[in-house]
Design a protein around this motif. Structure first.
Motif, mmCIF file in Angstrom:
data_model
loop_
_atom_site.group_PDB
_atom_site.id
_atom_site.type_symbol
_atom_site.label_atom_id
_atom_site.label_comp_id
_atom_site.label_asym_id
_atom_site.label_seq_id
_atom_site.Cartn_x
_atom_site.Cartn_y
_atom_site.Cartn_z
ATOM 1 N N ALA A 25 14.523 -0.015 4.036
ATOM 2 C CA ALA A 25 14.946 1.023 4.560
ATOM 3 C C ALA A 25 16.409 1.316 4.166
ATOM 4 O O ALA A 25 16.772 2.635 4.006
ATOM 5 C CB ALA A 25 15.540 0.232 6.094
ATOM 6 N N VAL A 26 17.087 0.623 3.484
ATOM 7 C CA VAL A 26 18.494 0.938 2.725
ATOM 8 C C VAL A 26 17.784 1.734 1.519
ATOM 9 O O VAL A 26 18.666 3.080 1.212
ATOM 10 C CB VAL A 26 19.130 -0.504 2.264
ATOM 11 N N LYS A 27 16.792 1.606 0.894
ATOM 12 C CA LYS A 27 16.464 2.199 -0.328
ATOM 13 C C LYS A 27 15.977 3.550 -0.050
ATOM 14 O O LYS A 27 16.224 4.522 -0.541
ATOM 15 C CB LYS A 27 15.307 1.488 -1.200
ATOM 16 N N ALA A 28 15.228 3.680 1.210
ATOM 17 C CA ALA A 28 14.805 4.760 1.692
ATOM 18 C C ALA A 28 15.679 5.852 2.114
ATOM 19 O O ALA A 28 16.163 7.040 2.001
ATOM 20 C CB ALA A 28 13.985 4.656 2.939
ATOM 21 N N SER A 29 16.903 5.119 2.719
ATOM 22 C CA SER A 29 18.152 5.912 3.194
ATOM 23 C C SER A 29 19.049 6.454 1.973
ATOM 24 O O SER A 29 19.390 7.668 1.934
ATOM 25 C CB SER A 29 19.305 5.144 3.846
ATOM 26 N N LYS A 30 19.092 5.768 0.875
ATOM 27 C CA LYS A 30 19.576 6.128 -0.337
ATOM 28 C C LYS A 30 18.981 7.263 -0.973
ATOM 29 O O LYS A 30 19.520 8.411 -1.449
ATOM 30 C CB LYS A 30 19.670 5.124 -1.463
ATOM 31 N N TRP A 31 17.286 7.432 -0.892
ATOM 32 C CA TRP A 31 16.797 8.352 -1.660
ATOM 33 C C TRP A 31 16.860 9.643 -0.751
ATOM 34 O O TRP A 31 16.996 10.697 -1.071
ATOM 35 C CB TRP A 31 15.192 8.120 -1.739
ATOM 36 N N GLN A 32 17.003 9.473 0.607
ATOM 37 C CA GLN A 32 17.124 10.715 1.580
ATOM 38 C C GLN A 32 18.556 11.415 1.620
ATOM 39 O O GLN A 32 18.613 12.385 1.155
ATOM 40 C CB GLN A 32 16.854 10.050 3.056
ATOM 41 N N LEU A 33 19.446 10.551 1.085
ATOM 42 C CA LEU A 33 20.825 10.909 0.674
ATOM 43 C C LEU A 33 21.096 11.763 -0.590
ATOM 44 O O LEU A 33 21.437 12.669 -0.626
ATOM 45 C CB LEU A 33 21.686 9.758 0.434
ATOM 46 N N ILE A 34 20.186 11.262 -1.707
ATOM 47 C CA ILE A 34 19.931 11.795 -2.845
ATOM 48 C C ILE A 34 19.519 13.208 -2.670
ATOM 49 O O ILE A 34 19.753 14.496 -3.246
ATOM 50 C CB ILE A 34 19.343 10.953 -4.110
ATOM 51 N N ASP A 35 18.362 13.357 -1.773
ATOM 52 C CA ASP A 35 17.687 14.532 -1.498
ATOM 53 C C ASP A 35 18.347 15.502 -1.004
ATOM 54 O O ASP A 35 18.176 16.548 -1.310
ATOM 55 C CB ASP A 35 16.238 14.128 -0.905
ATOM 56 N N ARG A 37 21.528 15.898 -0.951
ATOM 57 C CA ARG A 37 22.631 16.230 -2.041
ATOM 58 C C ARG A 37 21.990 17.347 -2.843
ATOM 59 O O ARG A 37 22.857 18.325 -2.897
ATOM 60 C CB ARG A 37 23.044 14.954 -2.616
ATOM 61 N N ASN A 38 21.191 16.963 -3.529
ATOM 62 C CA ASN A 38 20.333 17.801 -4.365
ATOM 63 C C ASN A 38 19.796 19.189 -3.650
ATOM 64 O O ASN A 38 20.262 20.302 -4.000
ATOM 65 C CB ASN A 38 19.064 17.640 -4.760
ATOM 66 N N GLN A 39 19.401 19.260 -2.253
ATOM 67 C CA GLN A 39 19.400 20.504 -1.545
ATOM 68 C C GLN A 39 20.602 21.194 -1.303
ATOM 69 O O GLN A 39 20.447 22.571 -1.421
ATOM 70 C CB GLN A 39 18.633 20.173 -0.164
ATOM 71 N N LEU A 40 21.661 20.496 -0.828
ATOM 72 C CA LEU A 40 22.839 21.186 -0.953
ATOM 73 C C LEU A 40 23.496 21.883 -1.904
ATOM 74 O O LEU A 40 24.013 22.820 -2.071
ATOM 75 C CB LEU A 40 23.935 20.288 -0.249
#
Length: 105
Positions: A25-35, A37-40
């Motif tokens: 879950a932590v790893k998935a949250s990190k990837w969502q955050l990176i994604d 950030r890239n969208q923004l």
């Protein structure tokens, strides 16, 4: 009376499974955050590009269009000097030129 207490770790597999679920879950949250950030960043770059294009358009309108309109207007007036009538195009050029003069005061 003497006693000994020993903790026997039972259900270790459940604890390890819970730990793996939490780590995933932590790893998935990190990837969502990176994604996100890239969208923004992509949206920001698009807005920046649009802003620069708009500034170039405004500079063109401010610097180049009014003098060209004035020249075209003067040529139209010279051609139609005896008619005492300005064509629609010349009226548009006159509007652009007068707006430019008004804006640069």
């Amino acid at each position: 009376m003497v006693g000994i207490a020993i903790n026997i770790p039972l259900n270790q597999s459940k604890r390890r499974a819970s730990l793996r679920v939490a780590q995933a879950a932590v790893k998935a949250s990190k990837w969502q955050l990176i994604d996100r950030r890239n969208q923004l960043l992509a949206e920001l770059e698009g807005s920046r590009t649009l802003t620069l294009e708009t500034l170039q358009f405004l500079e063109l309108y401010r610097d180049e269009l009014p003098p060209l309109a004035k020249d075209a207007l003067e040529a139209t007036i010279a051609v139609n000097s005896g008619l005492n009538v300005l064509p629609h195009r010349a009226r548009c050029m006159w509007f652009i030129y007068t707006e430019y003069k008004h804006a640069t005061r």
